[in-house]
Design a protein around this motif. Structure first.
Motif, mmCIF file in Angstrom:
data_model
loop_
_atom_site.group_PDB
_atom_site.id
_atom_site.type_symbol
_atom_site.label_atom_id
_atom_site.label_comp_id
_atom_site.label_asym_id
_atom_site.label_seq_id
_atom_site.Cartn_x
_atom_site.Cartn_y
_atom_site.Cartn_z
ATOM 1 N N VAL A 161 1.106 -0.947 0.508
ATOM 2 C CA VAL A 161 0.075 0.057 -0.272
ATOM 3 C C VAL A 161 0.971 1.216 0.327
ATOM 4 O O VAL A 161 2.003 1.698 1.047
ATOM 5 N N PRO A 162 0.408 2.040 -1.037
ATOM 6 C CA PRO A 162 1.484 3.548 -0.748
ATOM 7 C C PRO A 162 1.175 4.083 0.264
ATOM 8 O O PRO A 162 0.147 4.481 0.162
ATOM 9 N N GLY A 163 2.066 5.203 0.620
ATOM 10 C CA GLY A 163 2.376 6.267 1.424
ATOM 11 C C GLY A 163 3.198 6.867 1.643
ATOM 12 O O GLY A 163 4.100 7.017 0.675
ATOM 13 N N LYS A 164 3.455 7.927 2.692
ATOM 14 C CA LYS A 164 4.283 9.284 2.402
ATOM 15 C C LYS A 164 4.750 8.951 2.777
ATOM 16 O O LYS A 164 4.769 8.367 3.905
ATOM 17 N N LYS A 165 6.258 9.266 2.301
ATOM 18 C CA LYS A 165 7.552 8.606 3.404
ATOM 19 C C LYS A 165 7.746 10.121 4.426
ATOM 20 O O LYS A 165 7.116 11.152 3.745
ATOM 21 N N MET A 166 7.240 9.506 5.611
ATOM 22 C CA MET A 166 7.213 10.392 6.971
ATOM 23 C C MET A 166 8.913 10.201 7.868
ATOM 24 O O MET A 166 9.715 8.875 7.812
ATOM 25 N N TYR A 167 9.262 10.929 8.729
ATOM 26 C CA TYR A 167 10.291 10.589 9.470
ATOM 27 C C TYR A 167 10.230 11.276 10.754
ATOM 28 O O TYR A 167 8.602 11.619 11.234
ATOM 29 N N GLY A 168 10.632 10.316 11.452
ATOM 30 C CA GLY A 168 10.715 9.544 13.427
ATOM 31 C C GLY A 168 11.486 11.044 13.681
ATOM 32 O O GLY A 168 12.428 11.822 13.401
ATOM 33 N N THR A 169 11.527 11.374 15.090
ATOM 34 C CA THR A 169 12.018 12.246 15.496
ATOM 35 C C THR A 169 13.685 11.831 15.838
ATOM 36 O O THR A 169 13.888 10.326 15.920
ATOM 37 N N ASN A 174 1.032 4.280 5.535
ATOM 38 C CA ASN A 174 -0.391 3.832 4.833
ATOM 39 C C ASN A 174 -0.561 3.210 5.962
ATOM 40 O O ASN A 174 -2.129 2.855 5.377
ATOM 41 N N GLY A 175 -0.809 4.191 7.215
ATOM 42 C CA GLY A 175 -1.763 3.081 7.979
ATOM 43 C C GLY A 175 -3.511 3.970 7.952
ATOM 44 O O GLY A 175 -3.993 3.025 8.387
ATOM 45 N N VAL A 176 -3.875 4.440 7.448
ATOM 46 C CA VAL A 176 -5.461 4.819 6.793
ATOM 47 C C VAL A 176 -5.842 4.000 5.956
ATOM 48 O O VAL A 176 -6.632 3.028 7.041
ATOM 49 N N ALA A 177 -5.320 4.051 5.181
ATOM 50 C CA ALA A 177 -5.309 2.837 4.170
ATOM 51 C C ALA A 177 -5.331 1.826 4.026
ATOM 52 O O ALA A 177 -6.338 0.766 4.765
#
Length: 453
Positions: free
Chosen positions: A103-111, A124-127
């Protein structure tokens, strides 16, 4: 071990990734006790809710009648080797591992970690959440799978998951010793401590993020899918009708879980994820404790829900949903504040009040964080725990006084967990920010509930 090595180990442990918290005995005795007690309690809790109407006093009498707890555990422990159960577990996990990649999703960065690393996520959690829910309903509609089986086999599921989770944690321990995924790893010198608290902060296996898998795609996802399966069982027991109390409880929880997946990347930046390594505490907890305890209200209500009026059910739903919204809004305020680096509006103020706090990574590199002192976060340092605890109370309230402790256990447990977490977070932030944290505490003096703690 030499004195120098002891000092090095102590220094590694006493960085800002740690926190003593409120509950003592975190090094050896506490982990040993919890690793012995929690698997047993997961089965005891299931048995009490499934067979004793949530009455722990009745279970206590049973232990006295049999003479000891071991005898009772042997009698009530479900078979962990039911092949149909393993098919359910492995199908569920395999499906979600597939979705994590497919499932595609936006690349996000943690702290940024204490070692200066930055975790990367596929958001992609919601999808994945929607796909899981729709898939369950489709399987039920086309009579491919009867969701009520999850309720019927839940004891076996917990028994099997205990075995899977312990083996998984052992594998993570070995991996941490021989093939850590990043520099945010290492031993404390105690294999018990390493197994319980974990060796690695952000382990990955074949490029699958372990914390996303255990926390979000296994534990939390089963919470959603599990309680929906219980609804099918409740209808099966009531001639196709879903009881109002069951509907109200599950509806509030689904609102909460929808919020969780909408805010998933905020969760992956939370103090838990930032500082707790992947060991028994997190991984066994998400694989076994979350299914056993977090779904317990709905599991209990499946066969024991009192008949309540539509108006009462709606009132409970509205109150619970309001608490979920306040919990979300407080988390969202902090999220947009961090994401915008303070360039946002909170409760009409732009920029919101904040403190610029400096800290150092373990390599000595200087960095800066912004501490929010506005909106919900001016009330207390962990105000968002208050509506979360209240929400859990409201999604248990449909049980009324029908069970002794059982349907309300999660609320008691959550209160203890979050209070301890507030103390742990304060310890971590005190180590991390030093004088800036003192300044923050001067402006926001209460940890959770103003005037109490």
């Amino acid at each position: 071990m030499s004195t120098d090595k002891k000092a090095d180990t102590a220094e590694k442990v006493k960085d800002w990734s740690g926190g003593d918290g409120l509950i003592p005995g975190r090094d050896v005795l506490g982990p040993i006790f919890l690793m012995l007690a929690t698997p047993c309690f997961s089965i005891i809790f299931f048995h009490v809710c499934a067979n004793m109407e949530g009455n722990f006093v009745a279970f206590g009498r049973l232990v006295l009648e049999r003479g000891n707890l071991i005898t009772v555990l042997k009698e009530i422990w479900p078979d962990p080797w039911d092949l149909s159960v393993w098919r359910i577990i492995l199908s569920f996990m395999g499906f979600n591992l597939f979705l994590m990649k497919a499932v595609p999703g936006k690349k996000m960065y943690g702290t940024v970690t204490p070692k200066g690393n930055t975790p990367v996520y596929n958001a992609n959690g919601v999808a994945c959440y929607i796909i899981n829910v729709v898939t369950l309903m489709a399987l039920a509609h086309f009579e491919i799978f009867n969701p009520a089986v999850v309720y019927d086999k839940f004891g076996n599921i917990l028994s099997s998951m205990n075995i899977f989770a312990l083996a998984f944690c052992a594998m993570l321990l070995i991996k941490g010793y021989v093939a850590p995924s990043s520099t945010d790893s290492g031993t404390t010198g105690s294999i018990i401590h390493d197994f319980y608290w974990g060796m690695e902060l952000y382990p990955r296996i074949l490029d699958w993020d372990v914390k996303v898998f255990t926390n979000c795609r296994s534990g939390m996802m089963f919470w959603a899918i599990g309680i929906l399966c219980y609804c099918y069982k409740n209808m099966e027991l009531n001639g196709g009708r879903l009881q109002y109390g069951m509907a109200s409880s599950v509806a509030i929880q689904m609102v909460y879980l929808s919020k969780f997946y909408y805010w998933e990347m905020g969760y992956m930046r939370s103090m838990d994820i930032q500082h707790d390594r992947a060991g028994y505490y997190i991984c066994w907890g998400c694989l076994v404790w979350v299914p056993a305890v977090y779904t317990s209200q709905a599991f209990y209500l499946t066969a024991n829900a009192p008949d309540i009026s539509l108006e009462t059910a709606l009132a409970i739903f509205v109150a619970g949903t309001l608490c979920v919204w306040i919990n979300y809004d407080s988390d969202h305020q902090r999220y947009i504040f961090r994401a915008s680096k303070g360039n946002c509006r909170i409760w009409g103020r732009s920029p919101p009040q904040h403190i610029v706090a400096e800290y150092k990574t373990s390599s000595g590199e200087k960095r800066t964080s912004l501490l929010l002192v506005d909106g919900w976060w001016r009330i207390s340092r962990h105000f968002h725990y208050v509506p979360e605890i209240l929400a859990s109370f409201f999604w248990s309230l449909s049980a009324l006084d029908s069970g002794l402790v059982g349907p309300y256990f999660y609320t008691f447990y959550l209160t203890i967990l979050l209070t301890d977490r507030a103390f742990r977070d304060d310890d971590r932030c005190r180590l991390k920010y030093g004088p800036y944290w003192k300044e923050y505490c001067d402006q926001v003096p209460w940890k959770i509930v103003p005037g109490i703690v």
